[in-house]
Each structure stands twice: as C-alpha cells, then as structure tokens.
Scaffold this motif. Structure first.
Motif, PDB file in Angstrom:
ATOM      1  N   ASP A 217      25.813  -9.069  61.771  1.00 19.55           N
ATOM      2  CA  ASP A 217      26.305  -9.698  63.371  1.00 19.55           C
ATOM      3  C   ASP A 217      26.659 -10.897  62.711  1.00 19.55           C
ATOM      4  O   ASP A 217      25.988 -12.038  62.684  1.00 19.55           O
ATOM      5  CB  ASP A 217      25.194  -9.956  64.109  1.00 19.55           C
ATOM      6  CG  ASP A 217      25.574 -10.216  65.609  1.00 19.55           C
ATOM      7  OD1 ASP A 217      26.771 -10.441  65.478  1.00 19.55           O
ATOM      8  OD2 ASP A 217      24.838 -10.495  66.538  1.00 19.55           O
ATOM      9  N   PRO A 218      27.916 -11.222  62.755  1.00 18.08           N
ATOM     10  CA  PRO A 218      28.500 -12.527  62.453  1.00 18.08           C
ATOM     11  C   PRO A 218      28.285 -13.713  63.370  1.00 18.08           C
ATOM     12  O   PRO A 218      28.308 -14.834  63.298  1.00 18.08           O
ATOM     13  CB  PRO A 218      30.084 -12.483  62.301  1.00 18.08           C
ATOM     14  CG  PRO A 218      30.222 -11.119  63.022  1.00 18.08           C
ATOM     15  CD  PRO A 218      28.947 -10.509  63.053  1.00 18.08           C
ATOM     16  N   ALA A 219      27.806 -13.138  64.458  1.00 17.57           N
ATOM     17  CA  ALA A 219      27.622 -14.283  65.727  1.00 17.57           C
ATOM     18  C   ALA A 219      25.929 -14.782  65.758  1.00 17.57           C
ATOM     19  O   ALA A 219      25.731 -15.291  66.501  1.00 17.57           O
ATOM     20  CB  ALA A 219      27.777 -13.606  66.962  1.00 17.57           C
ATOM     21  N   ALA A 220      25.363 -13.867  64.620  1.00 13.62           N
ATOM     22  CA  ALA A 220      23.998 -14.418  65.072  1.00 13.62           C
ATOM     23  C   ALA A 220      23.767 -15.571  64.126  1.00 13.62           C
ATOM     24  O   ALA A 220      23.924 -15.626  62.908  1.00 13.62           O
ATOM     25  CB  ALA A 220      23.238 -13.260  64.157  1.00 13.62           C
ATOM     26  N   GLY A 221      23.607 -16.601  64.789  1.00 12.59           N
ATOM     27  CA  GLY A 221      23.161 -18.051  64.408  1.00 12.59           C
ATOM     28  C   GLY A 221      22.075 -18.255  63.810  1.00 12.59           C
ATOM     29  O   GLY A 221      20.952 -17.367  63.756  1.00 12.59           O
ATOM     30  N   PHE A 222      21.774 -19.501  62.986  1.00 17.13           N
ATOM     31  CA  PHE A 222      20.470 -19.749  62.473  1.00 17.13           C
ATOM     32  C   PHE A 222      19.279 -20.054  63.287  1.00 17.13           C
ATOM     33  O   PHE A 222      18.168 -19.451  63.009  1.00 17.13           O
ATOM     34  CB  PHE A 222      20.685 -21.233  61.795  1.00 17.13           C
ATOM     35  CG  PHE A 222      19.592 -21.351  60.813  1.00 17.13           C
ATOM     36  CD1 PHE A 222      18.583 -22.495  61.069  1.00 17.13           C
ATOM     37  CD2 PHE A 222      19.422 -20.889  59.603  1.00 17.13           C
ATOM     38  CE1 PHE A 222      17.628 -22.548  60.359  1.00 17.13           C
ATOM     39  CE2 PHE A 222      18.370 -21.288  58.825  1.00 17.13           C
ATOM     40  CZ  PHE A 222      17.456 -22.303  59.013  1.00 17.13           C
ATOM     41  N   ASP A 223      19.515 -20.307  64.518  1.00 18.56           N
ATOM     42  CA  ASP A 223      18.455 -20.426  65.703  1.00 18.56           C
ATOM     43  C   ASP A 223      18.008 -19.241  66.093  1.00 18.56           C
ATOM     44  O   ASP A 223      16.595 -18.757  66.284  1.00 18.56           O
ATOM     45  CB  ASP A 223      18.799 -21.203  66.694  1.00 18.56           C
ATOM     46  CG  ASP A 223      19.256 -22.729  66.449  1.00 18.56           C
ATOM     47  OD1 ASP A 223      18.764 -23.296  65.436  1.00 18.56           O
ATOM     48  OD2 ASP A 223      20.113 -23.283  67.226  1.00 18.56           O
ATOM     49  N   SER A 224      18.998 -18.091  65.861  1.00 17.49           N
ATOM     50  CA  SER A 224      18.436 -16.713  66.425  1.00 17.49           C
ATOM     51  C   SER A 224      17.597 -15.906  65.505  1.00 17.49           C
ATOM     52  O   SER A 224      16.677 -15.385  65.952  1.00 17.49           O
ATOM     53  CB  SER A 224      19.596 -15.816  66.721  1.00 17.49           C
ATOM     54  OG  SER A 224      20.489 -15.521  65.762  1.00 17.49           O
ATOM     55  N   LEU A 225      17.955 -16.449  64.242  1.00 12.07           N
ATOM     56  CA  LEU A 225      17.168 -15.921  63.263  1.00 12.07           C
ATOM     57  C   LEU A 225      15.611 -16.489  63.120  1.00 12.07           C
ATOM     58  O   LEU A 225      14.824 -15.945  63.149  1.00 12.07           O
ATOM     59  CB  LEU A 225      17.733 -16.154  61.819  1.00 12.07           C
ATOM     60  CG  LEU A 225      19.011 -15.369  61.477  1.00 12.07           C
ATOM     61  CD1 LEU A 225      19.539 -15.647  60.183  1.00 12.07           C
ATOM     62  CD2 LEU A 225      18.767 -13.790  61.644  1.00 12.07           C
ATOM     63  N   GLU A 226      15.734 -17.753  63.572  1.00  7.28           N
ATOM     64  CA  GLU A 226      14.313 -18.232  63.606  1.00  7.28           C
ATOM     65  C   GLU A 226      13.455 -17.432  64.878  1.00  7.28           C
ATOM     66  O   GLU A 226      12.266 -17.418  65.040  1.00  7.28           O
ATOM     67  CB  GLU A 226      14.422 -19.728  63.960  1.00  7.28           C
ATOM     68  CG  GLU A 226      14.820 -20.436  62.818  1.00  7.28           C
ATOM     69  CD  GLU A 226      13.969 -20.558  61.554  1.00  7.28           C
ATOM     70  OE1 GLU A 226      12.950 -20.782  61.741  1.00  7.28           O
ATOM     71  OE2 GLU A 226      14.582 -20.154  60.462  1.00  7.28           O
ATOM     72  N   ASP A 227      14.306 -17.431  66.011  1.00  6.53           N
ATOM     73  CA  ASP A 227      13.529 -16.639  67.021  1.00  6.53           C
ATOM     74  C   ASP A 227      13.308 -15.266  66.859  1.00  6.53           C
ATOM     75  O   ASP A 227      12.378 -14.807  67.389  1.00  6.53           O
ATOM     76  CB  ASP A 227      14.306 -16.770  68.244  1.00  6.53           C
ATOM     77  CG  ASP A 227      14.689 -18.157  68.623  1.00  6.53           C
ATOM     78  OD1 ASP A 227      13.842 -18.895  68.309  1.00  6.53           O
ATOM     79  OD2 ASP A 227      15.852 -18.428  69.393  1.00  6.53           O
ATOM     80  N   GLN A 228      13.805 -14.578  65.935  1.00  7.94           N
ATOM     81  CA  GLN A 228      13.765 -13.187  65.718  1.00  7.94           C
ATOM     82  C   GLN A 228      12.509 -12.724  64.792  1.00  7.94           C
ATOM     83  O   GLN A 228      11.860 -11.717  64.993  1.00  7.94           O
ATOM     84  CB  GLN A 228      14.990 -12.271  65.369  1.00  7.94           C
ATOM     85  CG  GLN A 228      14.921 -11.062  65.039  1.00  7.94           C
ATOM     86  CD  GLN A 228      16.146 -10.457  64.591  1.00  7.94           C
ATOM     87  OE1 GLN A 228      17.255 -11.286  64.481  1.00  7.94           O
ATOM     88  NE2 GLN A 228      16.372  -9.099  64.529  1.00  7.94           N
ATOM     89  N   TYR A 229      11.951 -13.623  63.909  1.00  7.95           N
ATOM     90  CA  TYR A 229      11.005 -13.379  63.046  1.00  7.95           C
ATOM     91  C   TYR A 229       9.796 -14.184  62.952  1.00  7.95           C
ATOM     92  O   TYR A 229       9.956 -15.504  63.449  1.00  7.95           O
ATOM     93  CB  TYR A 229      11.807 -13.364  61.508  1.00  7.95           C
ATOM     94  CG  TYR A 229      12.938 -12.367  61.282  1.00  7.95           C
ATOM     95  CD1 TYR A 229      12.782 -11.101  61.385  1.00  7.95           C
ATOM     96  CD2 TYR A 229      14.325 -13.035  61.388  1.00  7.95           C
ATOM     97  CE1 TYR A 229      13.711 -10.181  61.332  1.00  7.95           C
ATOM     98  CE2 TYR A 229      15.263 -11.861  61.338  1.00  7.95           C
ATOM     99  CZ  TYR A 229      14.983 -10.561  61.140  1.00  7.95           C
ATOM    100  OH  TYR A 229      16.225  -9.573  61.230  1.00  7.95           O
ATOM    101  N   ILE A 230       8.594 -13.735  62.441  1.00  9.14           N
ATOM    102  CA  ILE A 230       7.739 -14.687  62.176  1.00  9.14           C
ATOM    103  C   ILE A 230       7.208 -14.538  60.695  1.00  9.14           C
ATOM    104  O   ILE A 230       7.178 -13.495  60.017  1.00  9.14           O
ATOM    105  CB  ILE A 230       6.379 -14.041  62.877  1.00  9.14           C
ATOM    106  CG1 ILE A 230       6.470 -14.277  64.383  1.00  9.14           C
ATOM    107  CG2 ILE A 230       5.131 -14.684  62.252  1.00  9.14           C
ATOM    108  CD1 ILE A 230       5.201 -13.787  65.214  1.00  9.14           C
ATOM    109  N   TRP A 231       7.148 -15.620  60.080  1.00  7.99           N
ATOM    110  CA  TRP A 231       7.232 -15.769  58.607  1.00  7.99           C
ATOM    111  C   TRP A 231       5.932 -16.054  58.348  1.00  7.99           C
ATOM    112  O   TRP A 231       5.207 -17.126  58.613  1.00  7.99           O
ATOM    113  CB  TRP A 231       8.009 -16.997  58.059  1.00  7.99           C
ATOM    114  CG  TRP A 231       9.679 -16.692  58.667  1.00  7.99           C
ATOM    115  CD1 TRP A 231      10.300 -17.472  59.365  1.00  7.99           C
ATOM    116  CD2 TRP A 231      10.448 -15.731  58.116  1.00  7.99           C
ATOM    117  NE1 TRP A 231      11.534 -17.190  59.556  1.00  7.99           N
ATOM    118  CE2 TRP A 231      11.732 -16.127  58.813  1.00  7.99           C
ATOM    119  CE3 TRP A 231      10.449 -14.544  57.486  1.00  7.99           C
ATOM    120  CZ2 TRP A 231      12.773 -15.207  58.732  1.00  7.99           C
ATOM    121  CZ3 TRP A 231      11.466 -13.679  57.087  1.00  7.99           C
ATOM    122  CH2 TRP A 231      12.566 -13.919  57.637  1.00  7.99           C
ATOM    123  N   THR A 232       5.357 -15.060  57.393  1.00  5.38           N
ATOM    124  CA  THR A 232       3.813 -15.208  56.966  1.00  5.38           C
ATOM    125  C   THR A 232       3.694 -16.149  55.534  1.00  5.38           C
ATOM    126  O   THR A 232       2.899 -16.284  55.136  1.00  5.38           O
ATOM    127  CB  THR A 232       3.165 -13.918  56.983  1.00  5.38           C
ATOM    128  OG1 THR A 232       4.001 -12.943  55.980  1.00  5.38           O
ATOM    129  CG2 THR A 232       3.289 -13.287  58.396  1.00  5.38           C
TER     130      THR A 232
END
Length: 368
Positions: A217-232
């Motif tokens: 998705d070319p519209a997926a910005g950096f902030d949306s990636l931060e909101d979508q995942y939890i990093w362990t």
C-alpha cells in the motif's frame, strides 16, 4: 546412576537452591534433558522447579510476555488447578513442551525466512518500484531495473521502513542481509543506501480483527506502521556502507520473532538524486536468515498488551499456522524443515518418555 554422597542423593545433599543454581549453569538444553533422565528423583526435581522453562526464558528474553498457559493436543491447560495429581500432570506436560522448545532453539538448521513482503513506509513509483522487488536477488529482470525506492525527501534524516511476513509465527532469526541499489542508469552510478539499519520483530496489534495486511500500500505512512504492529524485539543500529553488495548484519544473539512480522528500519539518507535534489533510499534485495521453530509450535496473541499463549501441537495434531516455504522455494523445503523438527521431538520424547513409564526404580538410566 545418580551421584551419591554418604548414601544421600547429590540433590538432597547440597539442597534445593544450590542444585538449581548448578543446573541452571547448563547452556545446552540437551544436557538438561539428560539430567531429567538420570533418575525419577532428578526428573521430578527438574519438572517441579520448571528448569526447562527457566532455560527458555534465559535463552530468549522475548518469551517474558508468555501468558503462562500452554495448549497441548488442542486442549487448553493452565497452571491454576486444584488437584495435586492434575497439577503434576500439567507440570510434566509443560516440562516436555519447554524441553522440546529449548532444543529447537539450538538447532543448527538455517534457511531463508521471508515468506512475502507486506508493506513499505513509502514508494516512489508504484508498482514499478514495489517492495516485492526486494525478494528477487537480481537487480535487473528482463532488461529492467528491479528494486524498491522510497519517496524523495529534502531532509536526509527522515527514515524509511520495510515490513515482511516470515515463514512461521515463531522464527529464530540470526542474520538480516540488505543490498542497497546502485542506479546504473544514472550518471555516476549513485548508490542509494541508508546510513544505518535497525531491525524489529513482533506481531500485528489486532491479529483477529484485521484479517489481512496492507501489502504494497503506497499510502501506508510511517505512523500507520507504528500503529499497526507491536514490536517485541529491537536490535541495535548497524552502520550501512554505501556499497553495491549484499551486506550481512548478524544479531548479537539469536532473536525469537513472536508473531512472524519483521521490520527493517532504514535510518538516514546519504545520496541525493541529481535531477530533483531530493534524498532517496533504494534497496535491491533483502534476506532474513534463521529457522522456524517447527509446525508443532504456534502462538496466539491475546490483546494489544503483547501477552501471548504458546501452543504446542503433539504429533498427530495439525498446527493452525504451518510453516510456509519462502517465495521462490518449493514445497519440498517446508517438508524438509518439518521432518527435521519431528526428528528432534522424537529424540526428546525418547528421553522424557522413559521416565514417565517407569515409576518403580529411582536409579535407572535410559538406554539410547
């Protein structure tokens, strides 16, 4: 035979706390399995004190979010039980699962672990410069350049990120390889590398509600990636050379990816494009090296807090998230990984199963 001192067992002689300290100095999970096979008394000591679980947590701190329940044979078993007999059975099952898990963590098997690309923080020309191009080791396909490119930025400090789905929900990752792209079609053949890279592993924040992911998705910005995942897991930063080669970044210690999502953070830009005066990052190829734990293990994420349940499917039961062969490799690869994992399970069961079948002799040593 157990070590005897003046007619007393070694563990009884030195006491519980000191025995635990000594046994937890073992680094190879196979040694702990052998300890539990020395006698019924030693096996009971290892099981009751959860030494296999402690060893797993020491090897992989990422497992600290384990919710404390294990699913065996598709039946949920928890540690909150009333019956002493049932509690013993649960402890024995947990011991078997964690011993198998620890053994799988030390496997020498290494393979390509990327199943597919998910998304990029930005894409300059979609779909010609999509993240999917980074899965192919070639930088030219049918006389056309093959690479991913970020959008151009005036500020060279703005980062980018690439997100990939791994071949299993539980993978042990040892290395990540990244090759910057050299624009052979531009004057001077510039190399659009990043200044540094960092790697994060984790899972989707709402795996049940979100049935898919924003692939390409070319519209997926950096902030949306931060909101979508939890990093362990987050690695240290590694400097990247401005060179057209596959650069190998070895993690300080093998890391467990819980949830099957890996992100590559590309930190800082070094190359300005002459025609527009903007800074870009371009990647030709990405590899993730490691191994899946096996089809016998899966993970269920409970909620956005990151707590998870480790699921163990005994032989004869099918895991809900089977190992997926990486793109470009045949089904034989996944079959080979599964058969290797089953062999490990059989070896451990041969050690642990002998103790469960013989309760009449405190001083036995199983024959291998």
């Amino acid at each position: 035979m157990p070590v005897m001192v003046d007619g007393n067992d070694f563990i009884h002689w030195i006491g519980r706390d000191m025995s635990i300290k000594i046994l937890m100095c073992l680094e190879d999970p196979s040694d702990l399995v052998r300890v539990s096979a020395v006698s019924r008394l030693w096996r009971q000591f290892v099981i009751e004190n959860g030494l296999s679980k402690q060893l797993c947590l020491r090897m992989l701190p990422e497992m600290s979010s384990l919710a404390g329940a294990i699913e065996i044979n598709n039946m949920m078993e928890t540690e909150e039980v009333q019956s002493n007999n049932m509690e013993r059975k649960i402890l024995e099952k947990n011991h078997r699962v964690y011993a198998y898990l620890a053994q799988g963590l030390t496997s020498s098997m290494r393979t390509a672990c990327i199943a597919r690309a998910i998304s990029a923080s930005s894409t300059d020309n979609y779909p010609e410069e999509t993240i999917d191009n980074t899965l192919d080791p070639r930088d030219r396909i049918r006389h056309s350049a093959s690479y991913w490119s970020s959008e151009g930025e005036m500020d060279p400090s703005i980062p980018e990120s690439l997100v990939y789905k791994l071949i299993a929900n539980l993978c042990v990752v040892t290395e990540i390889h990244v090759q910057p792209f050299q624009a052979y079609f531009q004057f001077g053949h510039p190399i659009y590398s990043a200044k540094a890279v960092r790697f994060r592993m984790g899972h989707q924040m709402y795996p049940m509600e979100r049935g898919g992911d924003a692939a390409n998705d070319p519209a997926a910005g950096f902030d949306s990636l931060e909101d979508q995942y939890i990093w362990t897991y987050t690695s240290p930063e590694f400097p990247m050379a401005q060179e057209n080669r596959l650069q190998k970044f070895k993690l300080p210690e093998p890391a467990l990816c819980i949830g099957g999502i890996l992100q590559i953070e590309l930190l800082g830009r070094v190359q300005k494009q002459e025609m527009d005066g903007l800074y870009y990052i371009c990647v030709s190829h990405v590899q993730v090296v490691g191994r899946p734990l096996s089809e016998a293990f899966d993970v269920e994420i409970h909620d956005p807090s990151g707590k998870f349940t480790l699921k163990y499917f005994h032989r004869g039961y099918q895991c809900q998230s089977p190992v997926v062969a990486p793109e470009g490799l045949g089904a034989d690869t996944a079959s080979w990984m599964q058969s290797d994992a089953r062999s490990i399970e059989q070896i451990i069961e041969r050690f642990l199963g002998a103790a469960a079948e013989d309760d009449s002799d405190d001083d036995y040593l199983p024959t291998l």
